[in-house]
Scaffold this motif. Structure first.
Motif, PDB file in Angstrom:
ATOM      1  N   LEU A  46      18.769  -8.774  21.038  1.00  0.00           N
ATOM      2  CA  LEU A  46      18.249  -9.621  19.695  1.00  0.00           C
ATOM      3  C   LEU A  46      18.187  -9.067  18.706  1.00  0.00           C
ATOM      4  N   GLY A  47      18.825  -9.914  17.771  1.00  0.00           N
ATOM      5  CA  GLY A  47      17.988  -9.794  15.994  1.00  0.00           C
ATOM      6  C   GLY A  47      17.174 -10.187  16.261  1.00  0.00           C
ATOM      7  N   ALA A  48      16.649  -9.134  14.376  1.00  0.00           N
ATOM      8  CA  ALA A  48      15.371  -9.812  14.044  1.00  0.00           C
ATOM      9  C   ALA A  48      15.296 -11.218  14.282  1.00  0.00           C
ATOM     10  N   THR A  49      15.749 -12.256  13.952  1.00  0.00           N
ATOM     11  CA  THR A  49      15.383 -13.639  14.147  1.00  0.00           C
ATOM     12  C   THR A  49      15.618 -14.332  14.992  1.00  0.00           C
ATOM     13  N   ASP A  50      16.584 -14.367  16.182  1.00  0.00           N
ATOM     14  CA  ASP A  50      16.789 -14.864  17.489  1.00  0.00           C
ATOM     15  C   ASP A  50      15.970 -14.767  18.269  1.00  0.00           C
ATOM     16  N   ASP A  51      15.986 -16.580  18.938  1.00  0.00           N
ATOM     17  CA  ASP A  51      15.460 -17.131  19.921  1.00  0.00           C
ATOM     18  C   ASP A  51      15.533 -16.090  20.808  1.00  0.00           C
TER      19      ASP A  51
END
Length: 275
Positions: free
Chosen positions: A101-106
Motif C-alpha cells: 500500500l501507499g503511505a496514506t492508503d486505507d
C-alpha cells in the motif's frame, strides 16, 4: 536524497523530494529492478515540471519489487513478549507486490480475520543487485530506507508453524512515503514508534535490531540474488497488539501511524473491506 513514486495527472512518475516539492526524473515511472541507484542519481531532473507533494498520490515506494523478504523476531523486547528463544539466524518469510500500500492508503480489514495487528518496521530498499554480498559492502547495495507497517492477521498467522498466510494479504502493507538514501541517515540514532489513535503503542530505536541491515543483506543474498527495488522488512519492536493485555487489535475507524525519525511516516485509516 529522497525519492518517491507517485501519480499526478493520470501519470506515474518518480521524483526527487525537495521539501514539499517533487521534481520528476526524466523517463522514469517507478522505482524498481530497472532503476538501480546510479540510474536514479544520474537521471535528468525536470525542474519545470515540479509538483507539490500535496497535489499527488504517493504510491508504495517500489510498486513492483521482484522480492519482499521480511524478518521476524529481530528486537529483544519483541522476542521476550512472544516467549520465544532468541534466534541465532534471522527468521524470515515473504510478501508479494500485491501486498503493498501507499503511505496514506486505507488499510482494509478482511472479513475472514478477527485479529488484525500492527507492526511498525524499517524497510530497506535495494539499489544495486548482488549475490553473496559481504557485510562490509552491504550499504553500497542499499538505495535507501522507508517506514513500513507489517499488518498481520494473527488468527491466520498461527494456523501453522509457517507465517505466510497471516502476513501476505493483498493491499495490507504500507511502505513509504519516500526512500531516504543512506548518506542522510544515522540508523543507530533513529527512533521508531507506532501510534494508534494518538497513543504510542511501540517505542524503540533502530540500534536495537538484533540482526543489522548489513547482516540481513549479506544473509539474504547468500541464498538469493537481490535486485534493485527489492525490499527487506527488518522486524518489529515490542508492543504488538496481540501480546498486550487486553489485546489491542485494529478496528474500523482506527488511525495507525508508524514513524521513523529522519526517514518518514506511514499513516493509515483502518476501514472495513468493501465486497
Amino acid at each position: 536524497m529522497k525519492y518517491a513514486t507517485y501519480e499526478h495527472a493520470a501519470e506515474r512518475r518518480v521524483g526527487e523530494v525537495r521539501g514539499d516539492v517533487l521534481v520528476p526524473l526524466d523517463g522514469i515511472t517507478e522505482i524498481g529492478v530497472d532503476t538501480p541507484t546510479d540510474v536514479l542519481a544520474n537521471a535528468t531532473r525536470l525542474e519545470s515540471r515540479a509538483v507539490a507533494v500535496a497535489d499527488v498520490r504517493i504510491l508504495p515506494v517500489v510498486p513492483n519489487p521482484t522480492k519482499i523478504l521480511c524478518v521476524g523476531l529481530n528486537y529483544k523486547d519483541h522476542i521476550a513478549e512472544t516467549g520465544r528463544d532468541t534466534p541465532t539466524y534471522p527468521v524470515m518469510f515473504a510478501k508479494y507486490a500485491s501486498n503493498l500500500l501507499g503511505a496514506t492508503d486505507d488499510i482494509a480489514l478482511p472479513p475472514e480475520s478477527s485479529a488484525v495487528d500492527y507492526e511498525g518496521e524499517l524497510a530497506v530498499v535495494i539499489g544495486r543487485g548482488g549475490r553473496r554480498i559481504a557485510e562490509l559492502d552491504a550499504l553500497d547495495h542499499v538505495l535507501g530506507f522507508a517506514a513500513a507497517n507489517d499488518i498481520t492477521m494473527r488468527d491466520f498467522q498461527y494456523k501453522t508453524h509457517q507465517w505466510i498466510q497471516g502476513k501476505a494479504w493483498d493491499a495490507s502493507t504500507p511502505v513509504g512515503p519516500y526512500v531516504v538514501t543512506p548518506d542522510e541517515i544515522d540508523l543507530g540514532a533513529c527512533g521508531i514508534r507506532t501510534i494508534v489513535n494518538g497513543t504510542t503503542v511501540q517505542d524503540s530505536d533502530l540500534s536495537q535490531l538484533l540482526f543489522t541491515v548489513e547482516n540481513l543483506v549479506a544473509t539474504i543474498s547468500t541464498f538469493t540474488r537481490l535486485e534493485p527495488g527489492d525490499i527487506i522488512l527488518t522486524g518489529t519492536p515490542g508492543g504488538v497488539g496481540f501480546r498486550k493485555e487486553p489485546k489491542l487489535l485494529l478496528q474500523p475507524g482506527d488511525d495507525v501511524r508508524v514513524e521513523i525519525d529522519n526517514i518518514g511516516t506511514v499513516s493509515n485509516a483502518v476501514v472495513v473491506e468493501k465486497a
